[in-house]
Structures are given as C-alpha cells and as structure tokens.
Write a protein that holds these residues in place. Structure first.
Motif, PDB file in Angstrom:
ATOM      1  N   ALA A 177       0.839  -1.202   0.000  1.00  0.00           N
ATOM      2  CA  ALA A 177       0.000   0.000   0.000  1.00  0.00           C
ATOM      3  C   ALA A 177       0.872   1.251   0.000  1.00  0.00           C
ATOM      4  O   ALA A 177       0.619   2.214  -0.731  1.00  0.00           O
ATOM      5  CB  ALA A 177      -0.921  -0.011   1.218  1.00  0.00           C
ATOM      6  N   LEU A 181       1.018   4.444  -2.803  1.00  0.00           N
ATOM      7  CA  LEU A 181       0.780   5.859  -2.480  1.00  0.00           C
ATOM      8  C   LEU A 181       2.028   6.697  -2.733  1.00  0.00           C
ATOM      9  O   LEU A 181       1.936   7.825  -3.219  1.00  0.00           O
ATOM     10  CB  LEU A 181       0.289   6.006  -1.030  1.00  0.00           C
ATOM     11  CG  LEU A 181      -1.092   5.397  -0.750  1.00  0.00           C
ATOM     12  CD1 LEU A 181      -1.510   5.674   0.695  1.00  0.00           C
ATOM     13  CD2 LEU A 181      -2.167   5.908  -1.711  1.00  0.00           C
ATOM     14  N   LEU A 188      -6.281   3.231  -3.239  1.00  0.00           N
ATOM     15  CA  LEU A 188      -5.716   1.873  -3.251  1.00  0.00           C
ATOM     16  C   LEU A 188      -6.787   0.886  -3.660  1.00  0.00           C
ATOM     17  O   LEU A 188      -7.957   1.044  -3.317  1.00  0.00           O
ATOM     18  CB  LEU A 188      -5.219   1.498  -1.851  1.00  0.00           C
ATOM     19  CG  LEU A 188      -4.035   2.275  -1.308  1.00  0.00           C
ATOM     20  CD1 LEU A 188      -3.815   1.907   0.164  1.00  0.00           C
ATOM     21  CD2 LEU A 188      -2.780   1.996  -2.120  1.00  0.00           C
ATOM     22  N   ALA A 214      -3.956   4.645   4.713  1.00  0.00           N
ATOM     23  CA  ALA A 214      -4.341   5.391   3.500  1.00  0.00           C
ATOM     24  C   ALA A 214      -5.119   6.651   3.877  1.00  0.00           C
ATOM     25  O   ALA A 214      -4.852   7.737   3.340  1.00  0.00           O
ATOM     26  CB  ALA A 214      -5.174   4.505   2.576  1.00  0.00           C
ATOM     27  N   ALA A 219      -5.931   9.331   1.179  1.00  0.00           N
ATOM     28  CA  ALA A 219      -6.340   8.462   0.074  1.00  0.00           C
ATOM     29  C   ALA A 219      -7.432   7.501   0.541  1.00  0.00           C
ATOM     30  O   ALA A 219      -7.553   7.214   1.726  1.00  0.00           O
ATOM     31  CB  ALA A 219      -5.139   7.671  -0.434  1.00  0.00           C
ATOM     32  N   VAL A 221      -9.564   3.727   0.112  1.00  0.00           N
ATOM     33  CA  VAL A 221      -9.275   2.317  -0.159  1.00  0.00           C
ATOM     34  C   VAL A 221     -10.524   1.661  -0.724  1.00  0.00           C
ATOM     35  O   VAL A 221     -11.603   1.768  -0.146  1.00  0.00           O
ATOM     36  CB  VAL A 221      -8.852   1.571   1.129  1.00  0.00           C
ATOM     37  CG1 VAL A 221      -8.590   0.095   0.829  1.00  0.00           C
ATOM     38  CG2 VAL A 221      -7.620   2.223   1.736  1.00  0.00           C
TER      39      VAL A 221
END
Ligand SMILES: [Zn+2]
Length: 405
Positions: A177, A181, A188, A214, A219, A221
């Motif tokens: 992961a 990133l 992700l 994340a 971000a 997922v």
C-alpha cells in the motif's frame, strides 16, 4: 487575452438525474469551458452578437458521466486477461484510444482501479501505467479526467502472476500500500478474493491497518469483492467502497448503508459474457456448463445490487472496461443493468453521474450548474425514463467539433 468563445445550446431538454422529470425548453450559454447561464429558451435575455448558436432542439443535455470502475490502459474484449501482458507502449496507445471512446460516449471522468506496472523510461522506476496516463491527460482538457488506484494488490494465487503486487500477510499488504501511495496513486485497490473463494485473503485487522494508513495520507481504499467472505472483511475493516459486490447479503448491505460504504456496480460484465456465448467459441462463455455458471452468478449479482439499493447503499456505476471484457464506450450498458436490478432509470443515471462524483469526492463531477464546467453531452431521448437513450450521443460539449461522430 482573447475573450473565451461563446456558444449557446438552444432549446434542449435537461436531464439532471435528481428526479424523474426532464426540464424542457432550456438554453445553456457556455463561455470557453464554463457554463455562464442556464435559462428558459423563452427568456434567454440579450445575447452578445458573437455568440455561436447551436440549435439543440429535440436533444437532451446530460451531465458528463463518471465511469467508476475502469482500466484505462487495457482494451477489453474476450481475451481481456491476455491483453494485460501486451508491451507497455502498446498499452499506452490503448489508453489514448480509450480516451477517445470515453469522450465520445459522454464519459468525462474515469476512476482507474488497476493497471499493469512497467518501467517508466524517464526515471527507470517501475510504476502503474495509468499514473502516466493521468499525467498526460491532466494537461489536455479534451481528455477524460482520471483518478488512479495504481496496481492491483492481491494475495498470491489469485491473479495472473506478473500483473499484480502480491502480499500474503499484513506487513506485506501495508508495504504494498505504501509503495502505491508513494508512487502517486489517488486510491488503493485491494483484491479481497482469496485463493479459496470461501476465505478472505487477509484478516479485517490487516485490512483496517491499510485503511487507517491510507486515510492518514488522504487516500481512499477500495476492494474488489467477488465473494461474500471478502466483502465481510472489507466492510469490517472500513474500506470506502466495494467493487462488483457480486455476493452481498442483507447483513452486509445493512452495514454498508450504515457506514456509507459505496457499492460500485459492474453488472454489465454478465451481459458482455452472455454476448460472447454467441460471438466466440470460448468454452467458459459458449459451452453449456459455462453458460449455466454465468447465469447463476449473474442472478446472484443482480440480487446483491437489488439488496444494496433497497438498503439505501450509495451505488456508483462502472463498466470494468479493460479489466473486464467491456469496452470504454459501454457505460450505458451498466446504466441499463442497474435498471434491471431495480433502480429507477433516473436513479441509475445518478449512479453514472452524481454518485460517481461523490465517490471521487469531486464536487463538479456528474453535475451541471451555472458557473460549473461545461461538462455535458447531448443525446436523443429521455435518459430519466429510458437508459438506452444514453447510447444515442449527438454532441459532446468538451470535445472539439471535429471530433463528433
Ligand atoms: Zn476491474
């Protein structure tokens, strides 16, 4: 600086996907790339002399759509898996062709949920190809806008070796992961089907650690979910969305509705496969056993979307083009499929517009409003009551005129 060119789309209907009824007799004034006025055609006001008038009579303005599940570097078709191993330069060409197809079909945004990794000749680093496409397209306003998940992260023994990043335990998953990133992925994509379909590949704790990591990096997922075991782990772990969700039950959808987890539907895959029973000799599509297995999975998948819809889960529409067998200009097929699963046609259109924008956290995506981007296209028919009208694209406001088929 030159003043932006003014274009008036006169006397169209407008389909905003907020209710079942079209607004009729609408004129939309565009300056450059923005909508500066939306008014009744009977009350356009005084227009500057240089305005170019497009007689849009009989057509319907639809917000540019969002394909919430796509693979821009892959071509699709019945050999879609093999095509993932084509040379990177070819796949980058495929992406350009897909960019054309998306635009002409009225798709403004695409969420790329997995692309093969390849060495970038500019710095010698291996990273997901779609990141390079995102970079290219961000400089070209006629291209789809994309958000990119990097490469698929899966347990070994699930996807074709060489296509994905493999992670067989929690630490490996978190490391994979981080690499995605660091490479610049916007989100992700975890593959929550395991080598055995009745077992998820990782524990909810392992997945939760990735979700927290994340989210800490801003971000989201998402998780591929073909089977119930993986869906349960993803929901428990708090992923932001499930892709496909082909085997959901009432408990799973209730939790998704409660948590605000999106379902990204890809039901048209089954329509595509059914069409291959007529157009190919591939046994899994054309053989009796294969056809029966597909029909069973399709029924279950439609039932899952129906359960999610009734539970109030937010649903965004995706084609899975490239990573599945659809092509980049097939999003209308998914809207049709959502209607089959019980959504009203205008709700299905909302899944391909407003809901997709919400999934992406892009407030302008899938919407049309004064002051907003001129990201709309024109079709014949009423997509609020008939999803097949989305196939009848006449014009696309963000493409140069020469581009229109
Ligand atoms: Zn996919």
């Amino acid at each position: 600086m030159a003043r932006p060119r003014l274009t008036l789309y006169r006397d169209a209907a407008l389909a905003e996907a907020r209710g079942p009824s079209l607004q009729k007799g609408v004129s939309v004034l565009v300056a450059g790339r923005r909508i500066v006025a939306m008014r009744p055609t009977s009350d356009e006001g005084i227009l500057p002399p240089e305005v170019r008038v497009i007689d849009a009579g009989g057509s319907t303005i639809v917000p540019g759509m969002v394909d919430a599940h796509s693979h821009v570097t892959l071509p699709g078709g019945s050999h879609w898996i093999d095509r993932g191993f084509d040379p990177p330069e070819e796949l980058l060409d495929v992406a350009e062709r897909n960019g054309d197809l998306l635009g002409r079909a009225g798709v403004r945004w695409a969420r790329d949920v997995g692309s093969p990794a390849a060495v970038d000749p500019r710095d010698g680093k291996k990273r997901a190809l779609a990141l390079r496409v995102r970079e290219r397209w961000s400089r070209d306003s006629t291209r789809p806008q994309i958000r990119v998940a990097g490469t698929w992260i899966a347990h070994s023994g699930v996807l074709q070796p060489g296509l994905d990043i493999e992670a067989d335990d929690g630490p490996a998953l978190l490391a994979a992961a981080k690499v995605q990133l660091d490479d610049g992925a916007d989100l992700l994509k975890l593959y929550l089907d395991g080598p055995k379909k009745e077992e998820a590949p990782w524990s909810a704790e392992d997945v939760r650690a990735v979700v927290e990591f994340a989210h800490g990096r801003g971000a989201k997922v998402t998780a591929h979910s073909g089977f119930l075991a993986g869906a349960r782990v993803g929901i428990d772990a708090g992923v932001d969305s499930l892709e496909h969700g082909f085997e959901l039950d009432s408990e799973a959808v209730a939790a998704m509705a409660r948590q605000g987890t999106f379902l990204v539907s890809t039901l048209a895959i089954f329509r595509s496969w059914a069409s291959f029973s007529q157009t190919t000799t591939i046994p899994r599509f054309a053989g009796d056993e294969g056809k029966e297995r597909m029909a069973r999975r399709r029924e279950r998948a439609i039932e899952s979307v129906r359960l999610a819809y009734r539970a109030g889960v937010r649903i965004a529409a995706g084609t899975d083009f490239g990573g599945g067998s659809l092509r980049a200009n097939h999003l209308a097929w998914e809207v049709e499929s959502l209607v089959e699963a019980g959504l009203k046609p205008w709700e299905a259109l909302a899944s391909a517009t407003i809901q997709g924008g919400e999934l992406l956290d892009e407030p302008d995506a899938g919407r049309i409003f004064e002051g907003g981007p001129a990201d709309f296209f024109l079709v014949h028919g009423d997509p609020l009551s008939d999803p097949t009208s989305l196939w009848r694209v006449w014009r696309v406001a963000w493409l140069p005129d020469s581009f229109i088929p």
